[in-house]
Every structure is written in structure tokens, then in C-alpha cells.
Motif scaffolding. Structure first.
Motif, mmCIF file in Angstrom:
data_model
loop_
_atom_site.group_PDB
_atom_site.id
_atom_site.type_symbol
_atom_site.label_atom_id
_atom_site.label_comp_id
_atom_site.label_asym_id
_atom_site.label_seq_id
_atom_site.Cartn_x
_atom_site.Cartn_y
_atom_site.Cartn_z
ATOM 1 N N GLN A 1 25.548 22.364 6.709
ATOM 2 C CA GLN A 1 25.267 24.131 6.336
ATOM 3 C C GLN A 1 25.933 24.670 7.620
ATOM 4 O O GLN A 1 25.866 24.440 8.789
ATOM 5 C CB GLN A 1 23.614 24.139 6.689
ATOM 6 C CG GLN A 1 23.064 25.436 6.414
ATOM 7 C CD GLN A 1 21.684 25.571 6.460
ATOM 8 O OE1 GLN A 1 20.760 24.532 6.765
ATOM 9 N NE2 GLN A 1 20.926 26.584 6.266
ATOM 10 N N ARG A 2 26.408 25.951 6.919
ATOM 11 C CA ARG A 2 27.349 26.795 8.062
ATOM 12 C C ARG A 2 26.239 27.219 9.109
ATOM 13 O O ARG A 2 25.291 27.985 8.821
ATOM 14 C CB ARG A 2 28.016 27.913 7.453
ATOM 15 C CG ARG A 2 28.965 28.744 8.482
ATOM 16 C CD ARG A 2 30.151 29.178 7.669
ATOM 17 N NE ARG A 2 31.013 29.869 8.523
ATOM 18 C CZ ARG A 2 32.173 30.407 8.314
ATOM 19 N NH1 ARG A 2 32.586 30.431 6.915
ATOM 20 N NH2 ARG A 2 32.740 31.033 9.306
ATOM 21 N N ARG B 1 26.166 29.780 12.924
ATOM 22 C CA ARG B 1 27.048 30.771 13.488
ATOM 23 C C ARG B 1 27.392 30.212 15.146
ATOM 24 O O ARG B 1 26.550 29.737 15.705
ATOM 25 C CB ARG B 1 26.269 32.156 13.742
ATOM 26 C CG ARG B 1 27.223 33.081 14.557
ATOM 27 C CD ARG B 1 26.612 34.444 14.847
ATOM 28 N NE ARG B 1 27.554 35.160 15.627
ATOM 29 C CZ ARG B 1 27.643 35.198 16.874
ATOM 30 N NH1 ARG B 1 27.192 34.379 17.707
ATOM 31 N NH2 ARG B 1 28.361 36.278 17.600
ATOM 32 N N ALA C 1 38.487 26.680 8.459
ATOM 33 C CA ALA C 1 37.714 25.953 7.233
ATOM 34 C C ALA C 1 38.020 24.412 7.513
ATOM 35 O O ALA C 1 39.083 24.130 7.111
ATOM 36 C CB ALA C 1 37.719 26.722 6.018
ATOM 37 N N LEU D 1 29.249 23.535 11.553
ATOM 38 C CA LEU D 1 28.305 22.960 10.430
ATOM 39 C C LEU D 1 27.370 22.148 11.074
ATOM 40 O O LEU D 1 27.682 21.203 11.745
ATOM 41 C CB LEU D 1 29.318 22.082 9.439
ATOM 42 C CG LEU D 1 30.443 22.820 8.569
ATOM 43 C CD1 LEU D 1 31.289 21.740 7.815
ATOM 44 C CD2 LEU D 1 29.955 23.712 7.672
ATOM 45 N N ALA E 1 33.036 20.238 4.255
ATOM 46 C CA ALA E 1 31.976 21.698 4.355
ATOM 47 C C ALA E 1 30.759 21.585 3.439
ATOM 48 O O ALA E 1 29.924 21.801 3.670
ATOM 49 C CB ALA E 1 32.682 22.811 3.821
ATOM 50 N N VAL F 1 34.337 27.782 12.409
ATOM 51 C CA VAL F 1 33.275 27.196 11.452
ATOM 52 C C VAL F 1 32.243 26.214 12.260
ATOM 53 O O VAL F 1 32.836 25.226 12.760
ATOM 54 C CB VAL F 1 33.768 26.976 10.119
ATOM 55 C CG1 VAL F 1 32.846 26.420 9.199
ATOM 56 C CG2 VAL F 1 34.496 27.951 9.425
#
Length: 291
Positions: free
Chosen positions: A266-267, A269, A256, A224, A262, A222
Motif C-alpha cells: 500500500q503506497r 508518503r 515506481a 510501499l 506495487a 514511492v
């Protein structure tokens, strides 16, 4: 499905130097696998073990065979392009096609000529008059005309310009990958081939630090993007890597992050390049704190 490559406890030494350290992985049919690692990480040593050029400890099966003991039989079903494409400079391309037809029982001269028509190389051209990019294209056309189950490529586009690299990979994917055969590619051009890959093997100092499909990478890791104001909070969550992105900073986590962390970002790729830096960086060269 029966794996094309199975390795368990694979270890390789050159004298006292350990090139590969207890590797375990499989390659299934129909996969395009990227082999990534810094210079000296063990990529070429692994490829040479896979094609039977080096004996290794542990268990290694390639197409159901021990590659070191059964190398001659293995090469009927395996195609290999080393990091330097060497073809006799005196030969015409047509002569190379004829030579391959006499050397390899599963080589198709007709298919080789079909593949060569995708290039700017003519059958009457002499190797010494070809550019490096053209030589690599000829080499791929000759190897791809072998009815093999597995292709192993060691830095196949090293030293080529971007257009030559693009043409090489287009021919590889269009003309050789058919959903049953697999290809293992060692390369430093990670950004260029990321969209072609189905799986990644990542080496660091002889150890396998990642063996995953691209789908599983997206699920496991993940990234961020976050405002610099919350950088300390992100750092306290112990990400694998902190780096800059357009408009701010980012943090990469294995799994995660806590919900409260989190919620601060903002997630994104994570790219293979970011993941490669995170898992293989040397702290003194690539500090985790953005500079």
C-alpha cells in the motif's frame, strides 16, 4: 524568474580535505529550502561559501554577485544567522536596535520593535539575563528587520526546547517569508520543519545527493507498506531503503516499482527522515535490512 542562488561545479577544499564536491543547484525567489546532511557533510562549508566567508572553485552567484569578491555589497541584501547566536551580553535590547540602525542601511528599527513584541523579550532587557531561546528570538528579530532578499540560517534553533523552536519558525514564516524572499535553513530537526519547506538540498560527504522540491519528491519516490510475508519479494526489487512502520514493514523506491511488486503493498508518503536515511546512510551504520 532570476535565481537568487546559482551554483555550478561548486567545489571547496580545506588543504587536502574536500568539503564540497562539484555541487550544482539553484534557489528561486519565494522558496523555503531545507539543507540537510549529517555532521561533516558540508552544510556549514556551503553556507560560508554562500555568504563569502570561503572562496570556492566553480561558478557561484548569490543575488547576482560573486559572494567572495563582493561580500560587502552582498550583505546589503542578504541576512545570515550562524549556528551560534552571539550578542554582546552587556547590551540592552534597545541598544542593539539602535546599533543595528547605525550599522545596516536597510535595517528598520520600527520593524524590529514590532517583531520583538511577538516575543517575551522587552526592550529594556539585558542580553546576559535572557535565556538561550530568548537570545535566538532577539537575533531573528534583528535580522528579519533587514530588508533583505535572502536569509541563510545555520542550525538556528540548536539547543533550544521545542516551544522555543516552534516560536522561532512561526516568526520566520509569518514575518519574513512573503513569496518573494527565500530562506535556506540548515537543521537536524527534519521532522519539525518538513511542513515549512518547499525544497530540499541534501548533502552526503560533500556531494549533493538530492536537490528537489517537495512536490517532485512526492512524485519521484514511492514508499510501499507491506506484510512481512512478502519481504523477500520487496527486497528482490532493490528498494533504496527497507524500514519498519506501524503494523508492518515498508520499502522505499526511487521511481515506481514493478507493477507486480506495487500490487503487494500500500503506497505511503515517504517522510524526509526516511529519504534522508536512504540517501545518506552508511551501510555499516544503517543496514538496508530491517533488524
Amino acid at each position: 524568474m532570476t535565481a537568487l542562488i546559482e551554483a555550478q561545479g561548486l567545489t571547496l577544499h580545506y588543504g587536502r580535505k574536500q568539503a564540497l564536491d562539484d555541487l550544482a543547484f539553484t534557489v528561486q525567489p519565494g522558496r523555503v529550502v531545507g539543507l540537510l546532511g549529517h555532521n561533516g557533510a558540508g552544510k556549514t562549508s556551503l553556507m560560508k561559501a554562500l555568504v563569502g566567508l570561503h572562496a570556492a572553485e566553480g561558478r557561484l552567484q548569490v543575488l547576482g554577485r560573486d559572494p567572495y569578491r563582493d561580500r560587502v555589497a552582498l550583505l546589503d541584501d542578504l541576512a545570515y544567522i550562524p549556528d551560534v547566536a552571539i550578542l554582546p551580553r552587556w547590551a540592552k535590547v534597545s541598544q542593539l536596535v539602535t546599533l543595528m540602525a547605525g550599522l545596516h542601511p536597510r535595517f528598520s528599527a520600527e520593524r524590529a520593535r514590532t517583531l520583538l513584541r511577538r516575543t517575551s523579550v522587552g526592550l529594556g532587557d539585558t542580553v546576559k539575563n535572557l535565556s538561550k531561546g530568548m537570545v535566538v528570538q532577539v537575533h531573528l528579530a534583528l535580522v528579519a528587520a533587514i530588508d533583505a532578499k535572502l536569509m541563510i540560517l545555520d542550525e538556528p534553533t540548536l539547543g533550544l526546547d521545542v516551544l522555543s523552536r516552534k516560536a522561532f519558525y512561526e516568526m520566520l514564516i509569518d514575518e519574513w517569508c512573503d513569496g518573494q524572499r527565500s530562506v535556506l535553513i540548515s537543521t537536524h530537526q527534519v521532522e519539525e520543519i518538513e511542513t515549512l519547506l518547499s525544497d530540499v538540498l541534501m548533502l552526503n560527504e560533500g556531494k549533493l545527493v538530492l536537490s528537489l522540491s517537495l512536490e517532485d519528491i512526492d512524485r519521484r519516490f514511492v514508499a510501499l507498506g507491506h506484510d512481512p510475508a512478502v519481504a523477500d519479494t520487496m527486497a528482490a526489487a532493490h528498494p533504496l531503503l527497507r524500514y519498519r512502520v506501524q503494523g508492518g514493514n515498508a520499502a522505499l523506491f526511487d521511481g515506481a516499482p514493478p507493477p507486480e511488486v506495487a500490487a503487494l503493498g500500500q503506497r505511503l508518503r515517504p517522510s524526509l527522515v526516511d529519504l534522508f536515511v536512504a540517501l545518506t546512510r552508511r551501510p555499516e551504520i544503517n543496514p538496508s535490512q530491517p533488524q
